[in-house]
Enzyme design. Sequence first.
Site, PDB file in Angstrom:
ATOM      1  N   ASP A  60      52.484  46.144  48.129  1.00 49.27           N
ATOM      2  CA  ASP A  60      51.670  46.301  46.926  1.00 49.27           C
ATOM      3  C   ASP A  60      50.195  46.280  47.242  1.00 49.27           C
ATOM      4  O   ASP A  60      49.750  45.544  48.112  1.00 49.27           O
ATOM      5  CB  ASP A  60      51.894  45.118  45.966  1.00 49.27           C
ATOM      6  CG  ASP A  60      53.222  45.186  45.285  1.00 49.27           C
ATOM      7  OD1 ASP A  60      53.798  46.280  45.232  1.00 49.27           O
ATOM      8  OD2 ASP A  60      53.660  44.135  44.803  1.00 49.27           O
ATOM      9  N   PRO A  95      43.864  29.911  28.164  1.00 51.82           N
ATOM     10  CA  PRO A  95      42.670  30.577  28.706  1.00 51.82           C
ATOM     11  C   PRO A  95      41.810  29.644  29.563  1.00 51.82           C
ATOM     12  O   PRO A  95      40.913  30.103  30.268  1.00 51.82           O
ATOM     13  CB  PRO A  95      41.915  31.056  27.467  1.00 51.82           C
ATOM     14  CG  PRO A  95      42.630  30.540  26.281  1.00 51.82           C
ATOM     15  CD  PRO A  95      43.929  29.946  26.708  1.00 51.82           C
ATOM     16  N   ARG A 119      59.093  40.204  40.399  1.00 54.77           N
ATOM     17  CA  ARG A 119      58.990  41.276  41.387  1.00 54.77           C
ATOM     18  C   ARG A 119      59.043  40.762  42.826  1.00 54.77           C
ATOM     19  O   ARG A 119      59.370  41.499  43.737  1.00 54.77           O
ATOM     20  CB  ARG A 119      57.659  42.034  41.220  1.00 54.77           C
ATOM     21  CG  ARG A 119      57.582  42.923  40.022  1.00 54.77           C
ATOM     22  CD  ARG A 119      56.243  43.624  39.938  1.00 54.77           C
ATOM     23  NE  ARG A 119      56.143  44.746  40.853  1.00 54.77           N
ATOM     24  CZ  ARG A 119      55.597  44.732  42.048  1.00 54.77           C
ATOM     25  NH1 ARG A 119      55.045  43.632  42.505  1.00 54.77           N
ATOM     26  NH2 ARG A 119      55.564  45.795  42.807  1.00 54.77           N
ATOM     27  N   GLU A 153      44.756  26.851  17.491  1.00 55.75           N
ATOM     28  CA  GLU A 153      43.434  26.580  18.063  1.00 55.75           C
ATOM     29  C   GLU A 153      43.532  25.840  19.384  1.00 55.75           C
ATOM     30  O   GLU A 153      42.603  25.816  20.169  1.00 55.75           O
ATOM     31  CB  GLU A 153      42.580  25.767  17.090  1.00 55.75           C
ATOM     32  CG  GLU A 153      42.090  26.566  15.909  1.00 55.75           C
ATOM     33  CD  GLU A 153      41.350  27.834  16.326  1.00 55.75           C
ATOM     34  OE1 GLU A 153      40.346  27.714  17.041  1.00 55.75           O
ATOM     35  OE2 GLU A 153      41.784  28.933  15.935  1.00 55.75           O
TER      36      GLU A 153
HETATM   37 CL1  6GU Z   1      47.351  32.069  29.074  1.00 57.71          CL
HETATM   38  N1  6GU Z   1      46.460  32.269  26.601  1.00 57.71           N
HETATM   39  C1  6GU Z   1      45.636  32.753  25.663  1.00 57.71           C
HETATM   40  N2  6GU Z   1      45.780  32.329  24.406  1.00 57.71           N
HETATM   41  N3  6GU Z   1      44.666  33.602  25.931  1.00 57.71           N
HETATM   42  C2  6GU Z   1      44.552  33.999  27.192  1.00 57.71           C
HETATM   43  C3  6GU Z   1      45.381  33.556  28.228  1.00 57.71           C
HETATM   44  C4  6GU Z   1      46.343  32.661  27.890  1.00 57.71           C
HETATM   45  N4  6GU Z   1      45.002  34.137  29.370  1.00 57.71           N
HETATM   46  C5  6GU Z   1      43.971  34.906  29.059  1.00 57.71           C
HETATM   47  N5  6GU Z   1      43.699  34.832  27.751  1.00 57.71           N
END
Ligand code: 6GU
Length: 248
Positions: free
Chosen positions: A171, A91, A156, A118
Amino acid sequence: MRIDILTLFPNMFTGPFDESIIKRAIDNNIVSIVTHNLRDWGLGKHKMVDDYPFGGGAGMVMKTEPIFEAVEAIKTQEGSDSSAPVILLTPQGRVFNQNIAAELAKFDRLILICGHYEGIDERIREHLATDEISIGDYVLTGGELAAMVLVDAVVRHLPGVLGSEESAEEDSHTTGLLEYPQYTRPPAYRGWEVPQVLLSGNHAQIARWRREQSILRTFLRRPDLFEKANLSAEERKLVANKAVTRFD
Ligand code: 6GU
């Protein structure tokens, strides 16, 4: 293209890659997707892959050694292309989009690491990963679903994956506009009618209507995309004259 995926949960990947367009791409040897169980490189008798965080705190951290050794082993399997991006799904990464998908589709090989728990030992980020990607601003329980999203969007773009009529250049998000509304038979259902122009057989008029719908729809739903879209002055004026929620 070959895509290697390092994960603690390889079984998660069986469903999505066993159906439809991705399956066809695999069957046609356009892409090979190889999942690797990180536990195979786990430490000691218990094949340990995670550990307590230095400094304390909640949760476990993915250990450095299994991931480094897995990536090194995978790189030497078949065509040791050292230029292959090593992408950590996290994230904290840059936010994935259609441009990134098209860029990644140019490589012969991708190596994806799915983070879990974590977190992941910072040394993976610093000394192994060449890129970090997130699929949006929300938290998933692990990188696996994100890796599936990335693979689907990248595959794709590979030549031969989509039929000529559904090319990735057309697209929405490649053109920068949302797609126009689509209809199929019957021409009326419960009194709801398909726009007359689509039944007219006038191809020039249909093309104009679709373009207009794309523009108006993008303006209403995604003003951020509308701002960036490549539109003529006339096309921009169109929306000023039609600031309503339905366009017929
Ligand atoms: Cl790549 N990993 C996780 N754990 N949560 C996420 C993500 C990735 N992308 C958005 N949320």
